[in-house]
Design an enzyme around this catalytic site. Structure first.
Site, mmCIF file in Angstrom:
data_model
loop_
_atom_site.group_PDB
_atom_site.id
_atom_site.type_symbol
_atom_site.label_atom_id
_atom_site.label_comp_id
_atom_site.label_asym_id
_atom_site.label_seq_id
_atom_site.Cartn_x
_atom_site.Cartn_y
_atom_site.Cartn_z
ATOM 1 N N SER A 224 0.855 -1.194 0.000
ATOM 2 C CA SER A 224 0.000 0.000 0.000
ATOM 3 C C SER A 224 0.881 1.231 0.000
ATOM 4 C CB SER A 224 -0.884 0.019 1.240
ATOM 5 O OG SER A 224 -1.400 1.328 1.405
ATOM 6 N N HIS B 108 -1.184 -1.229 -4.349
ATOM 7 C CA HIS B 108 -2.453 -0.922 -3.663
ATOM 8 C C HIS B 108 -2.512 0.582 -3.372
ATOM 9 C CE1 HIS B 108 -5.932 -2.132 -1.180
ATOM 10 N NE2 HIS B 108 -5.544 -1.190 -0.320
ATOM 11 N N ASP C 276 -4.732 3.568 -1.740
ATOM 12 C CA ASP C 276 -5.812 3.848 -0.793
ATOM 13 C C ASP C 276 -6.351 5.261 -1.013
ATOM 14 O OD1 ASP C 276 -6.063 1.464 0.873
ATOM 15 O OD2 ASP C 276 -3.986 1.879 1.447
ATOM 16 N N MET D 18 -9.016 8.012 0.108
ATOM 17 C CA MET D 18 -9.828 8.354 1.288
ATOM 18 C C MET D 18 -10.335 9.790 1.165
ATOM 19 S SD MET D 18 -7.451 6.770 4.280
ATOM 20 C CE MET D 18 -6.677 5.149 4.126
ATOM 21 N N HIS E 57 -8.337 1.090 -3.955
ATOM 22 C CA HIS E 57 -9.280 0.835 -2.858
ATOM 23 C C HIS E 57 -9.971 2.157 -2.522
ATOM 24 C CE1 HIS E 57 -9.624 -0.495 1.674
ATOM 25 N NE2 HIS E 57 -10.809 -0.328 1.105
ATOM 26 N N MET F 297 -12.264 4.418 -0.527
ATOM 27 C CA MET F 297 -12.931 4.621 0.764
ATOM 28 C C MET F 297 -13.556 6.010 0.721
ATOM 29 S SD MET F 297 -9.897 2.900 3.012
ATOM 30 C CE MET F 297 -8.732 3.101 1.664
ATOM 31 N N MET G 150 -11.316 -6.359 5.256
ATOM 32 C CA MET G 150 -10.589 -5.359 6.042
ATOM 33 C C MET G 150 -10.305 -5.958 7.417
ATOM 34 S SD MET G 150 -10.080 -2.607 4.242
ATOM 35 C CE MET G 150 -9.249 -1.816 5.618
ATOM 36 N N GLY H 194 -8.939 3.634 7.180
ATOM 37 C CA GLY H 194 -8.631 5.040 7.442
ATOM 38 C C GLY H 194 -7.157 5.309 7.663
ATOM 39 N N PHE H 195 -6.452 4.359 8.242
ATOM 40 C CA PHE H 195 -5.056 4.618 8.598
ATOM 41 C C PHE H 195 -4.214 3.360 8.445
ATOM 42 C CE2 PHE H 195 -7.778 7.394 11.084
ATOM 43 C CZ PHE H 195 -7.266 8.643 10.743
ATOM 44 N N GLY H 196 -2.947 3.567 8.113
ATOM 45 C CA GLY H 196 -1.986 2.483 8.160
ATOM 46 C C GLY H 196 -1.515 2.285 9.596
ATOM 47 N N GLY H 197 -0.815 1.197 9.814
ATOM 48 C CA GLY H 197 -0.149 1.001 11.101
ATOM 49 C C GLY H 197 -1.038 0.554 12.250
ATOM 50 N N ASP I 93 -6.545 -6.797 4.046
ATOM 51 C CA ASP I 93 -5.951 -5.459 4.127
ATOM 52 C C ASP I 93 -6.009 -4.946 5.565
ATOM 53 O OD1 ASP I 93 -5.131 -2.847 3.698
ATOM 54 O OD2 ASP I 93 -6.831 -2.291 2.423
ATOM 55 N N GLY J 226 -2.933 -4.313 9.010
ATOM 56 C CA GLY J 226 -2.217 -4.981 10.097
ATOM 57 C C GLY J 226 -1.464 -6.236 9.686
ATOM 58 N N GLY K 236 1.109 -2.223 4.063
ATOM 59 C CA GLY K 236 1.658 -0.870 4.054
ATOM 60 C C GLY K 236 2.920 -0.843 4.885
HETATM 61 C C1 DX5 Z 1 -6.346 1.218 5.650
HETATM 62 C C2 DX5 Z 1 -5.869 0.917 4.270
HETATM 63 C C3 DX5 Z 1 -4.737 -0.022 4.202
HETATM 64 C C4 DX5 Z 1 -3.486 0.444 4.893
HETATM 65 C C5 DX5 Z 1 -2.786 -0.762 5.419
HETATM 66 O O1 DX5 Z 1 -7.533 1.936 5.566
HETATM 67 O O2 DX5 Z 1 -6.937 0.353 3.500
HETATM 68 O O3 DX5 Z 1 -4.465 -0.394 2.851
HETATM 69 O O4 DX5 Z 1 -2.612 1.142 4.066
HETATM 70 O O5 DX5 Z 1 -1.696 -0.354 6.189
HETATM 71 P P1 DX5 Z 1 -0.956 -1.354 7.180
HETATM 72 O O6 DX5 Z 1 -0.449 -2.481 6.342
HETATM 73 O O7 DX5 Z 1 0.106 -0.506 7.762
HETATM 74 O O8 DX5 Z 1 -1.997 -1.824 8.188
HETATM 75 ZN ZN ZN Z 2 -6.503 -0.447 1.441
#
Ligand code: DX5
Ligand code: ZN
Length: 220
Positions: free
Chosen positions: A9, A34, A36, A38, A67, A69, A138, A143-146, A176, A178, A198
């Site tokens: 991502s 990928h 994202d 948003m 993707h 969102m 999901m 909404g967020f990575g990490g 997708d 974690g 990501g």
């Molecule tokens: C979250 C995104 C993911 C995100 C994953 O809303 O859809 O694609 O980038 O990030 P990690 O791999 O860090 O959880």
């Molecule tokens: Zn995604």
């Protein structure tokens, strides 16, 4: 054994150097890219639009796995397809007529994906499975990575693997959120065949991308 594909991502990439980041990821073995998208409304974060996807397309030889969102999603479907999205994934909550949305994606020539939030039941796919090329589970709230992987989603992945195996045509099963070395092994065992990553793809910087991707895929 299923082929496992890794979709880094770009949410975790250096946004000031996205073209170079894509080239590095592809050289490192990424199978898809990928992206994202948003809107600060459907999810509490803002990222990029079709203009950036169009620019990325010129740098990418791998499929762009976009993707969405965003809500409402329908007014933007055509723009993302024209920008070069190969796979366009939507959430069922992002518009009033999911069947129509999926038809529109396919009519535009892209593959259609359906994303299920952690609280969205598998029943959401039941009446539209014929229109879907990819199911996205999901494993965090979007909404967020990490964020941390939600183990509660593993039974959903197993159920969807059974559903997909009973279909007459190919449907990809993507997970997708974690994903790290430990959770990658769990979702592969549960039946996933595309892993979005990501944080785990970018960890340690460019010199580590190839090793990160290889290990997520299950390699030593
Ligand atoms: C979250 C995104 C993911 C995100 C994953 O809303 O859809 O694609 O980038 O990030 P990690 O791999 O860090 O959880
Ligand atoms: Zn995604």
């Amino acid at each position: 054994m299923r082929d496992i594909r890794i979709a880094p991502s770009i949410l975790s990439a250096d946004f000031a150097a996205l073209g170079e980041e894509i080239a590095r990821l592809e050289a490192a073995g990424a199978d898809l890219i990928h992206v994202d998208v948003m809107d600060g409304h459907f999810v509490p974060n803002l990222t990029i639009g079709p203009g950036v996807v169009k620019a990325l397309k010129r740098h990418s030889r791998r499929p762009l796995d976009v993707h969405l969102m965003i809500a409402p999603v329908d007014p933007f479907i055509d723009a993302f397809i024209e920008a070069g999205a190969d796979i366009l994934t939507v959430h069922p909550e992002a518009g009033p007529h999911l069947h129509r949305t999926l038809e529109r994606i396919r009519a535009g020539g892209a593959k259609a994906g359906l994303a299920l939030n952690p609280a969205t039941p598998v029943a959401a796919v039941e009446h539209v499975i014929d229109l879907v090329d990819l199911l996205l589970v999901m494993s965090v709230n979007p909404g967020f990575g990490g964020q941390s992987f939600l183990k509660s989603q593993l039974p959903k992945i197993r159920t969807l693997r059974t559903t997909i195996d009973a279909q007459p045509r190919e449907i990809a099963l993507e997970v997708d959120g974690g994903i790290n070395l430990a959770t990658a092994a769990e979702v592969i065992a549960a039946g996933a065949d595309i892993l979005v990553a990501g944080t785990a793809s970018f960890e340690g910087g460019p010199a580590r991308y190839a090793e990160n991707i290889r290990r997520l895929r299950g390699g030593a």
